[in-house]
Design a protein around this motif. Structure first.
Motif, mmCIF file in Angstrom:
data_model
loop_
_atom_site.group_PDB
_atom_site.id
_atom_site.type_symbol
_atom_site.label_atom_id
_atom_site.label_comp_id
_atom_site.label_asym_id
_atom_site.label_seq_id
_atom_site.Cartn_x
_atom_site.Cartn_y
_atom_site.Cartn_z
ATOM 1 N N GLY A 217 16.935 44.560 35.922
ATOM 2 C CA GLY A 217 16.939 45.522 35.865
ATOM 3 C C GLY A 217 16.403 46.728 36.268
ATOM 4 O O GLY A 217 15.223 46.418 36.313
ATOM 5 N N ILE A 218 16.930 47.856 36.739
ATOM 6 C CA ILE A 218 16.358 48.884 37.275
ATOM 7 C C ILE A 218 16.563 50.132 36.291
ATOM 8 O O ILE A 218 17.711 50.526 36.051
ATOM 9 N N CYS A 219 15.352 50.337 35.288
ATOM 10 C CA CYS A 219 15.752 51.292 34.297
ATOM 11 C C CYS A 219 14.685 52.660 34.932
ATOM 12 O O CYS A 219 13.671 52.608 34.996
ATOM 13 N N PHE B 24 22.887 47.568 42.173
ATOM 14 C CA PHE B 24 21.998 48.631 42.871
ATOM 15 C C PHE B 24 21.835 47.730 44.222
ATOM 16 O O PHE B 24 21.743 48.501 45.254
ATOM 17 N N TYR B 25 21.560 46.626 44.177
ATOM 18 C CA TYR B 25 21.241 45.800 45.353
ATOM 19 C C TYR B 25 21.366 44.222 45.064
ATOM 20 O O TYR B 25 21.325 43.596 44.049
ATOM 21 N N LEU B 26 21.747 43.624 46.357
ATOM 22 C CA LEU B 26 21.759 42.220 46.332
ATOM 23 C C LEU B 26 21.302 41.537 47.525
ATOM 24 O O LEU B 26 21.497 42.117 48.763
ATOM 25 N N THR B 27 20.638 40.467 47.412
ATOM 26 C CA THR B 27 20.040 39.757 48.628
ATOM 27 C C THR B 27 21.005 39.456 49.401
ATOM 28 O O THR B 27 21.960 38.987 49.234
ATOM 29 N N ASP B 28 20.988 39.924 50.663
ATOM 30 C CA ASP B 28 21.780 39.604 51.988
ATOM 31 C C ASP B 28 20.912 38.806 52.940
ATOM 32 O O ASP B 28 21.441 38.729 54.009
ATOM 33 N N GLN C 15 16.146 28.430 47.222
ATOM 34 C CA GLN C 15 16.383 29.652 48.095
ATOM 35 C C GLN C 15 16.692 30.697 47.053
ATOM 36 O O GLN C 15 17.563 30.531 45.993
ATOM 37 N N VAL C 16 16.210 31.935 46.870
ATOM 38 C CA VAL C 16 16.260 32.953 46.070
ATOM 39 C C VAL C 16 17.297 33.973 46.474
ATOM 40 O O VAL C 16 17.418 34.540 47.715
ATOM 41 N N ILE C 17 18.273 34.190 45.280
ATOM 42 C CA ILE C 17 19.273 35.203 45.619
ATOM 43 C C ILE C 17 18.910 36.082 44.386
ATOM 44 O O ILE C 17 18.850 35.743 43.127
ATOM 45 N N SER C 18 18.780 37.505 44.649
ATOM 46 C CA SER C 18 18.254 38.401 43.634
ATOM 47 C C SER C 18 19.304 39.460 43.417
ATOM 48 O O SER C 18 20.058 40.032 44.526
ATOM 49 N N VAL C 19 19.762 39.740 42.330
ATOM 50 C CA VAL C 19 20.734 40.727 42.103
ATOM 51 C C VAL C 19 20.084 41.844 41.310
ATOM 52 O O VAL C 19 19.214 41.532 40.161
ATOM 53 N N TYR C 20 20.469 43.321 41.626
ATOM 54 C CA TYR C 20 19.586 44.178 40.924
ATOM 55 C C TYR C 20 20.876 45.183 40.260
ATOM 56 O O TYR C 20 21.738 45.463 41.000
ATOM 57 N N TYR C 21 20.639 45.372 39.047
ATOM 58 C CA TYR C 21 21.715 46.534 38.397
ATOM 59 C C TYR C 21 20.764 47.707 37.843
ATOM 60 O O TYR C 21 19.519 47.486 37.307
#
Length: 144
Positions: free
Chosen positions: A10-12, A67-71, A83-89
């Motif tokens: 989370g991005i606050c 906001f962002y998704l690892t590509d 393998q890390v896949i990161s999702v940011y909201y």
């Protein structure tokens, strides 16, 4: 065995132009990251993020836009087989409650506010967080 490790963060950002960061320890390593955690089987991304904030901080959040998704490929800092896949909201929460949480250093994850205008890749530890920090800094005019 090789596997995917999906992380949701989370991005606050508060009215003082500060972004919420978390200091954490894992396997004798200390690091600063965006708050969030790992997706559990059968769980959606948004439910994961809400659960993480509830478990770690007893805090209800509102989850906003992606906001962002690892590509790209990123191996885990903790296991060469993941393998890390990161999702940011973007998220919103009660800012008074968050301010109180930043004063409580007894939590497993210690939250703190960081001035968005001072944010850089060096402000966070994990490789994907560094990319997100750079994107946030580049977009500071869009937030305010």
């Amino acid at each position: 065995m090789q596997r995917f490790n999906i992380r949701v963060y989370g991005i606050c950002i508060n009215e003082r132009q500060e972004v919420l960061l978390s200091d954490e320890s894992y396997r004798n390593l200390n690091f600063t990251k965006f708050p969030g955690g790992g997706l559990e089987f059968g769980e959606g991304m948004i439910d994961c993020l809400k659960r993480e904030f509830q478990e770690e901080f007893e805090l209800e959040i509102e989850v906003g836009e992606l906001f962002y998704l690892t590509d790209f490929f990123q191996v885990s800092a903790f296991s060469e087989y993941d393998q890390v896949i990161s999702v940011y909201y973007r998220i919103q929460a009660d800012l008074q409650a968050l301010d109180q949480l930043t004063k409580d250093q007894s939590l497993k994850e210690n939250l703190h506010w960081f001035n968005l205008l001072d944010l850089s890749e060096e402000s966070v530890t994990l490789p994907i967080d560094k990319i997100v920090a750079r994107k946030l800094f580049a977009m500071t005019g869009d937030f305010f």
